[in-house]
Design an enzyme around this catalytic site. Structure first.
Site, PDB file in Angstrom:
ATOM      1  N   ASP A  65       0.822  -1.222   0.000  1.00 34.73           N
ATOM      2  CA  ASP A  65       0.000   0.000   0.000  1.00 34.73           C
ATOM      3  C   ASP A  65       0.852   1.267   0.000  1.00 34.73           C
ATOM      4  O   ASP A  65       0.320   2.375  -0.053  1.00 34.73           O
ATOM      5  CB  ASP A  65      -0.996   0.003   1.180  1.00 34.73           C
ATOM      6  CG  ASP A  65      -0.342  -0.195   2.541  1.00 34.73           C
ATOM      7  OD1 ASP A  65       0.663  -0.925   2.623  1.00 34.73           O
ATOM      8  OD2 ASP A  65      -0.837   0.392   3.525  1.00 34.73           O
ATOM      9  N   HIS A 141       7.651  -0.825  12.968  1.00 30.26           N
ATOM     10  CA  HIS A 141       6.603  -1.451  12.166  1.00 30.26           C
ATOM     11  C   HIS A 141       6.967  -2.924  11.993  1.00 30.26           C
ATOM     12  O   HIS A 141       8.033  -3.366  12.430  1.00 30.26           O
ATOM     13  CB  HIS A 141       6.497  -0.689  10.831  1.00 30.26           C
ATOM     14  CG  HIS A 141       5.251  -0.950  10.066  1.00 30.26           C
ATOM     15  ND1 HIS A 141       4.026  -1.098  10.654  1.00 30.26           N
ATOM     16  CD2 HIS A 141       5.030  -1.080   8.729  1.00 30.26           C
ATOM     17  CE1 HIS A 141       3.120  -1.309   9.709  1.00 30.26           C
ATOM     18  NE2 HIS A 141       3.712  -1.315   8.535  1.00 30.26           N
ATOM     19  N   ASP A 211       4.115   4.225   8.637  1.00 34.14           N
ATOM     20  CA  ASP A 211       3.345   3.266   9.432  1.00 34.14           C
ATOM     21  C   ASP A 211       4.126   2.994  10.706  1.00 34.14           C
ATOM     22  O   ASP A 211       5.346   2.816  10.674  1.00 34.14           O
ATOM     23  CB  ASP A 211       3.177   1.937   8.673  1.00 34.14           C
ATOM     24  CG  ASP A 211       2.140   2.038   7.566  1.00 34.14           C
ATOM     25  OD1 ASP A 211       1.678   3.163   7.283  1.00 34.14           O
ATOM     26  OD2 ASP A 211       1.797   0.990   6.984  1.00 34.14           O
TER      27      ASP A 211
HETATM   28 ZN   LIG Z   1       0.458   0.908   5.214  1.00 36.39          ZN
HETATM   29 ZN   LIG Z   2       2.922  -1.023   6.561  1.00 38.87          ZN
END
Ligand SMILES: [Zn+2]
Ligand SMILES: [Zn+2]
Length: 302
Positions: A65, A141, A211
């Site tokens: 993403d 993350h 993130d």
């Molecule tokens: Zn993401």
């Molecule tokens: Zn991620």
């Protein structure tokens, strides 16, 4: 102008009206693209962002993403005849991924793609150019991930034209004054620079936290920033799910902004399970009143 335009504010799965992460930083007519989720090209077109002006692309991490739109964009830039070099920053595996896709299609780019690997041991200053410095820092993350800090500091001093006229300084010398030079008059007397100019305007800083799980280790990187983007994948009732997946909630993003004494907070990277975004704001505002939703197509001044 120093602004960030949101192109995608969603997390993993695109929805009809929300796209995976991408945003563009505008300063001095230059553009820096930050992350490039699927659909970024269409969003650039929709919001009339001139892709030829993009000089740098920063990819925070290799969850799809955040980069599945990259090869499409690189390919289009070449088809559109770009010859200016393009710098791409990302985790080291990204170079191999790009080259594999180009090689498989027998594509030879018309421009020089300069790849810069982001490594945990090499964080700090990424690049600096006129008025702008970009730093990177690790976030916590599920896979290696980096946030980016953009500091714009104008170097030119501000001229006070009335004062310059008082000392009969010719307009042709004004640009030298803005660079800090003193002026020598014909009679030999010296006009000190600070009699006719003011210091440059105060710098501005935008920090993109990519993130991340809730992590107070980010505070030194966002301390006092004018604008901070922090993910808020879930509402706070799903705090446990957020932690399990190394993501954050609305309340956690707001708490971090508060503790870091940021001036304003943008929240985004919303899970596709939510159709309404207002509850994110309703949860964040009581914790940190200067919170805004990151909305696609909207430009936020830093
Ligand atoms: Zn993401
Ligand atoms: Zn991620």
């Amino acid at each position: 102008m120093f602004a960030v335009t949101i192109l995608g504010n969603n997390s993993a799965i695109p929805t009809p009206d929300r796209h995976p992460t991408a945003q563009v930083i505008t300063y001095n007519d230059q553009l820096i693209l930050v992350d490039c989720g699927e659909g970024t090209q269409m969003q650039l077109t929709r919001y009339k962002v001139r892709r030829s002006r993009i000089r740098h692309i920063l990819i925070s991490h290799l969850h799809g993403d955040h980069y599945f739109g990259l090869i499409g964009l690189i390919n289009s830039l070449s088809l559109l005849g770009r010859t200016d070099p393009l710098s791409v920053y990302g985790p080291p595996e990204l170079e191999e991924i790009i080259q594999l896709q180009l090689r498989s299609a027998a594509t030879v780019l018309k421009f020089d793609l300069q790849f810069h690997a982001l490594l945990p041991e090499r964080t700090g200053l990424l690049f600096s150019e006129k008025d702008m410095e970009v730093h990177c820092f690790p976030t916590r993350h599920r896979i290696p991930c980096y946030g980016f800090s953009f500091s714009m500091q104008r170097r030119k001093r501000r001229l006070i034209p009335e004062q310059a006229r008082v000392y009969d300084i010719p307009a042709a010398f004004f640009s030298r004054l803005q660079e800090g030079a003193d002026y020598q008059r014909k009679d030999g007397t010296l006009v000190k620079n600070d009699w006719v100019t003011l210091p440059p305007p105060k710098g501005k800083r935008y920090v993109y936290c990519a993130d991340s799980i809730y992590d107070e280790g980010l505070i030194p990187h966002i301390q006092g920033a004018d604008l901070v983007y922090h993910e808020a994948t879930y509402l706070h009732d799903l705090a446990q799910r957020a932690a399990d997946r190394y993501h954050s909630t609305s309340v956690q993003a707001a708490t971090l902004a508060l503790k870091a004494e940021a001036k304003r907070l943008l929240i985004g990277h919303f899970s596709s399970k939510y159709t309404e975004l207002e509850p994110f704001l309703e949860e964040s505002l009581p914790v940190f009143p200067h919170t805004e939703l990151a909305l696609e197509g909207v430009s936020y001044l830093v």
